[in-house]
Scaffold this active site. Structure first.
Site, PDB file in Angstrom:
ATOM      1  N   LYS A  76      15.843  32.453 -21.041  1.00 22.42           N
ATOM      2  CA  LYS A  76      14.798  32.691 -22.038  1.00 22.42           C
ATOM      3  C   LYS A  76      13.680  33.486 -21.364  1.00 22.42           C
ATOM      4  O   LYS A  76      13.343  33.222 -20.201  1.00 22.42           O
ATOM      5  CB  LYS A  76      14.281  31.332 -22.520  1.00 22.42           C
ATOM      6  N   SER A 151      12.053  28.003 -30.671  1.00 19.89           N
ATOM      7  CA  SER A 151      11.744  29.317 -30.170  1.00 19.89           C
ATOM      8  C   SER A 151      12.815  29.898 -29.246  1.00 19.89           C
ATOM      9  O   SER A 151      12.756  31.087 -28.948  1.00 19.89           O
ATOM     10  CB  SER A 151      10.404  29.266 -29.422  1.00 19.89           C
ATOM     11  N   SER A 175      12.387  23.310 -29.414  1.00 15.19           N
ATOM     12  CA  SER A 175      12.904  24.673 -29.281  1.00 15.19           C
ATOM     13  C   SER A 175      14.240  24.835 -28.563  1.00 15.19           C
ATOM     14  O   SER A 175      14.765  25.945 -28.500  1.00 15.19           O
ATOM     15  CB  SER A 175      11.878  25.570 -28.601  1.00 15.19           C
TER      16      SER A 175
END
Ligand code: GLN
Length: 483
Positions: A76, A151, A175
């Site tokens: 990420k 997210s 997330s």
């Protein structure tokens, strides 16, 4: 080759069926071909990946082994990666090349994992749809008109589309678990303090925790093994021994006490999801688990408390992005105040600005006691609810999300309706507990997740239960058409 799980890749590499270099080239080609539809990557690091793959092959040739040695992954884009853009999906950090590796990045690289690049996300990890990225929305491979969740939506979409077997994510209020649920993956948020936050760009420091996203619990065990452990560089890292997660997947579920909180099945939950969750409960009962109805009476206060605490911490964490020390700087500032104001107004997107405003307000003199302090008290009550529940049960089970993935843009004009989607995930962050989401079926062709929560440092128990469930169900094996 793109269908292989991490566990299968480890066996294939050990048996010399293919090399890490071959596998890496195959996946990079697949990403080039398919990712334009998904937008799951912000930055691809092809050269670095091939270098790491060759190095891993050389280590294997020298007799080394290891489940992650030569395994392709991605991070990420909030994990600092030496010399690579680390943008947090924000214009603010569009030109930021990290001067060092986050502990998670360094640990996985040392274990021989091959990083293909940096995945798309909600700007500064604020969101549950991956629509707030400066680099554009991520699409759900199960239906390209729908969000993948957020997210960590880029990591989820990429793994679900078989662009790679596993990726890292972070979970501040859901997330990892929420995008896992919405894309048919298994995702685990560890106990707060289990995985180092050093080099992970902070959103809300008391809630943020990194963890794995993969197709199976078995693969989450492999990736978590490479991420977890004490780090003296993170003052909230906890010096607790890390068990061998892969070795403990086969424990029997006979007599396992599963608590099902009535608050997880209240109004707002899609009835079709409720039905799938009940099916998964029956499945676990067949494996010997015993179901106990329980209550988490303060759950109704979790969203208001979270949406005070997380923005409050964010407003403080994001003050460093001022156009001087870090981040985007506006053109021709008139004076210092103008430089701060315009750099931040230009660098941050609307959701991030909204959170900074809410957080600064909640922390300001006169409001601190009414909002921030109150929210902290609720946080303690929620933790106490869990402690009481775990006196009676071994794990807690419920839905991961109240609804399946929504259409891109559907919640844009109403941020609160998106915040409500976090209702089942944020309590684990407020209490610091580990949580896992795993595939439980489909509604209108869109995946649904079932969530498991466990006492502190019982990630192994979550993985064991999920693995046994996955040995007896096949939801997690389904792949989206076209990928
Ligand atoms: N949706 C939640 C938020 O926007 C959680 C995000 C996260 O876990 N990073 O704050």
């Amino acid at each position: 080759m793109h269908q292989l799980t991490l566990a299968e890749i480890a066996r294939g590499l050990a048996d010399k069926k293919f090399s890490s270099e071959e596998l890496t080239k195959t996946l990079l080609a697949r990403i080039a071909q398919l990712d334009p539809q998904l937008n799951s990557f912000i930055t691809l690091t092809e050269d670095l990946a091939l270098e790491q793959a060759k190095a891993a092959d050389a280590r294997r040739a020298n007799g080394e082994s290891g489940a992650l040695l030569g395994a392709p992954i991605a991070h990420k884009d909030l994990f600092c990666t030496l010399g690579v853009r680390t943008s947090c999906a924000s214009k603010m950090l569009d030109n930021f090349k990290a001067p060092y590796d986050a502990t998670v990045v360094a640990k996985l690289a040392a274990a021989g994992a091959v990083s293909l690049g940096k995945t798309n996300m909600d700007e500064f990890a604020m969101g549950s749809a991956n629509e707030s990225s400066y680099y554009g929305a991520v699409k759900n491979p199960w239906n390209l008109d729908h969000v993948p969740g957020g997210s960590s939506g880029g990591s989820a979409a990429a793994v679900a589309a078989r662009l790679l077997p596993a990726a890292t994510g972070t979970d501040t209020g859901g997330s990892i678990r929420q995008p896992a649920a919405l894309t048919n993956l298994t995702g685990l948020k560890p106990t707060y303090g289990r995985v180092s936050r050093w080099g992970m760009i902070a959103y809300a420091s008391s809630l943020d925790q990194a963890g794995p996203l993969a197709r199976t619990a078995e693969d989450c065990a492999i990736l978590l093994q490479g991420m977890a452990g004490f780090d003296p560089q993170d003052s909230t890292s906890i010096d607790e021994p890390v068990p061998d997660f892969s070795a403990n997947l086969n424990g029997s579920l006979k007599g396992l006490r599963i608590g099902v909180p009535k608050e997880f099945f209240s109004e707002g939950l899609d009835t079709r999801i409720a039905e799938l969750i009940h099916n998964s409960i029956k499945e676990l009962e067949k494996l010997g688990a015993v179901i106990k109805p329980i209550s988490l009476p303060n759950m109704q206060h979790a969203i208001p408390a979270y949406y005070v605490i997380a923005p409050a911490e964010a407003s403080s964490n994001l003050s460093r992005f001022d156009g001087v020390r870090f981040g985007h700087r506006c053109e021709n500032p008139k004076d210092l105040t103008d430089l701060y104001k315009r750099s931040r107004a230009e660098g941050f997107g609307p959701e991030v600005q909204r959170r900074i405003l809410v957080g600064a307000y909640a922390l300001s003199a006169g409001y601190y006691d009414a909002y921030y302090l109150q929210a902290q008290k609720i946080r303690r009550l929620i933790k106490n609810d869990f402690m009481a529940a775990f006196n009676e049960v071994d794990i807690i089970l419920g839905p991961t999300t109240p609804n399946p993935a929504w259409k891109i843009g559907a919640k844009n004009s109403d941020p609160v309706s998106a915040y409500l989607e976090d209702v089942y995930t944020i309590t684990a962050n407020l209490a610091g507990l580990p949580g896992l989401s795993m595939p439980a079926g489909f509604v209108d062709g869109l995946p649904v997740g079932v969530q498991l929560l466990a006492p502190y440092f019982q990630e192994g128990r979550l993985l064991n239960v999920a693995h046994q469930y996955q040995l007896n169900t096949d939801w997690h094996t389904r792949s989206p058409a076209g990928f």
